[in-house]
Design a protein around this motif. Structure first.
Motif, PDB file in Angstrom:
ATOM      1  N   ILE A  68      -6.576  -0.782   0.241  1.00  0.00           N
ATOM      2  CA  ILE A  68      -6.085  -1.586   1.359  1.00  0.00           C
ATOM      3  C   ILE A  68      -6.342  -0.892   2.689  1.00  0.00           C
ATOM      4  O   ILE A  68      -6.834  -1.509   3.653  1.00  0.00           O
ATOM      5  CB  ILE A  68      -4.580  -1.886   1.183  1.00  0.00           C
TER       6      ILE A  68
ATOM      7  N   GLU B  79       2.706   0.676   6.349  1.00  0.00           N
ATOM      8  CA  GLU B  79       2.328   1.633   5.302  1.00  0.00           C
ATOM      9  C   GLU B  79       2.921   3.004   5.570  1.00  0.00           C
ATOM     10  O   GLU B  79       3.430   3.679   4.660  1.00  0.00           O
ATOM     11  CB  GLU B  79       0.800   1.712   5.219  1.00  0.00           C
TER      12      GLU B  79
ATOM     13  N   ASN C  47      -3.360   1.927  -2.404  1.00  0.00           N
ATOM     14  CA  ASN C  47      -3.236   2.369  -1.020  1.00  0.00           C
ATOM     15  C   ASN C  47      -4.612   2.630  -0.402  1.00  0.00           C
ATOM     16  O   ASN C  47      -4.902   2.190   0.710  1.00  0.00           O
ATOM     17  CB  ASN C  47      -2.381   3.637  -0.958  1.00  0.00           C
TER      18      ASN C  47
ATOM     19  N   ALA D 212       0.823  -1.203   0.000  1.00  0.00           N
ATOM     20  CA  ALA D 212       0.000   0.000   0.000  1.00  0.00           C
ATOM     21  C   ALA D 212       0.860   1.257   0.000  1.00  0.00           C
ATOM     22  O   ALA D 212       0.586   2.219  -0.739  1.00  0.00           O
ATOM     23  CB  ALA D 212      -0.933  -0.002   1.212  1.00  0.00           C
TER      24      ALA D 212
END
Length: 299
Positions: A135, A182, A132, A124
C-alpha cells in the motif's frame, strides 16, 4: 468522604481536576471556548458556508443574467451592491453562488479521500509486513509528483469539468492522508491496551473499531481539516486554468480568470473572487490550527 469538588476547593486544584471530570472531548470544547482567535475564524467559516448554502435566497439578482450596458459597474450601481462583472452580471450574486461550487470542490474531495486514504492507512499500519509495503509503495508513486501538477495532469487527462476536477483532487489527497493514518496506526498497534485486547481473543474488527480507530481518528481529522484550504485553492486553480468548472457557472477561480483582464478598469471587481478565496482559506487554516492545539492532550 465525597470526591466532588466543593465551592471551597482552591482554584488551582479545581483547574487540575477539571479536565479529568470533563473528559477528552469536553476538554477540547473547553479549550476552544476560551480561544477567541479560533472562535473568530470558525465564525467566519460558518458564515461563508451558510451564505453559500442559502445563496438562492440571499442573492439579490440572477447570477446568469447578462447586460452589456451594465458591464463593470461600480458597487451600488442600480441595486448591484458589489457592482457587476465583465458581462454585466451581479457580482454579489455570483460570489454567493460561486461559493457553493468552490466549497463543494474543496471539501468533498477531502472527505472522500479521508475515508479512502484513512482506511488504507489503518489497514497498512495494523497489518504491517507485505500489506504495508504494497500500500505504501503505491502511495509513494503519487508522492513523486507535486500535488498541483498531479491535479492538473489528472484533470486534464480526464477532460476537465467539475466532477473530473473533484476526482483529481481526491486522488491527490489520498496519499498524504494514508500516510498520516498509517503512521498513527503503527504507533498505536503495539501499545499495551491493544496487546491486551488481542490476548483476550477479540476479533480484529473489534480491536480496530474500539481500540485503534479512536486513537487514529484525531490526527487524521486534524490533518484533513488542514487540507480543506488546500483543496479550495487547488479547485480554484483548476477552474482558473479552464480544467474545472465551465462557463457560465459561477466559481471563484473561474471568475478570477474572467476578470483578470479588467483589473485596470475595475480593480475591485477583479479582486473580489481572490479576496473570497483568501478569506476562506486563511480562516480554514487558522481554525485547523486551533483545533489541533485543542486536541493536543500534551499541551
Amino acid at each position: 468522604m465525597s470526591t466532588a469538588i466543593s465551592d471551597t476547593t482552591p482554584p488551582a486544584l479545581a483547574e487540575l481536576a477539571g479536565p479529568a471530570q470533563r473528559g477528552y472531548w469536553g476538554t477540547v470544547g473547553y479549550r476552544l471556548r476560551y480561544d477567541p482567535v479560533t472562535l473568530f475564524f470558525i465564525t467566519i467559516l460558518v458564515l461563508v458556508i451558510l451564505a453559500a448554502i442559502f445563496s438562492p435566497w440571499l442573492a439579490p439578482n440572477d447570477p446568469y443574467q447578462e447586460s452589456i450596458i451594465r458591464r463593470l459597474k461600480p458597487p451600488g450601481y442600480r441595486g448591484h451592491i458589489l457592482g457587476t462583472d465583465e458581462l454585466g452580471r451581479d457580482m454579489l450574486s455570483r460570489l454567493l453562488y460561486g461559493g457553493r461550487i468552490t466549497l463543494t470542490m474543496g471539501i468533498l474531495p477531502v472527505l472522500v479521500a479521508t475515508l479512502i486514504g484513512g482506511g488504507l492507512g489503518v489497514i497498512a499500519g495494523f497489518a504491517g509486513g507485505f500489506v504495508n509495503a504494497l500500500i505504501m509503495r503505491i502511495m509513494d508513486v503519487f508522492y513523486a509528483f507535486p500535488s498541483v501538477l498531479l491535479a492538473v495532469a489528472i484533470s486534464g487527462a480526464m477532460g476537465g469539468g467539475a466532477v473530473n476536477g473533484m476526482i483529481a483532487l481526491t486522488l491527490v489527497f489520498i496519499p498524504p492522508l494514508c500516510r498520516v493514518a498509517e503512521t498513527a496506526t503503527t504507533q498505536v498497534r503495539n501499545l499495551d491496551f491493544v496487546d491486551a485486547a488481542r490476548a483476550t481473543g477479540a476479533p480484529v474488527r473489534l480491536v480496530l473499531w474500539h481500540h485503534v480507530l479512536g486513537n487514529v481518528l484525531g490526527p487524521v481529522l486534524i490533518y484533513a481539516s488542514s487540507l480543506i484550504s488546500v483543496g479550495i485553492i487547488l479547485a480554484s486553480g483548476l477552474s482558473f486554468l479552464g480544467l474545472g468548472v465551465k462557463p457560465p457557472e459561477p466559481d471563484w477561480g473561474l471568475m478570477l480568470n474572467a476578470l483578470r483582464q479588467a483589473i485596470y478598469v475595475s480593480p475591485l471587481a477583479a479582486a473580489m473572487p481572490g479576496i473570497a478565496i483568501l478569506i476562506t482559506s486563511v480562516s480554514m487554516n487558522m481554525a485547523s490550527d486551533g483545533l489541533r492545539a485543542a486536541m493536543d492532550v500534551r499541551s
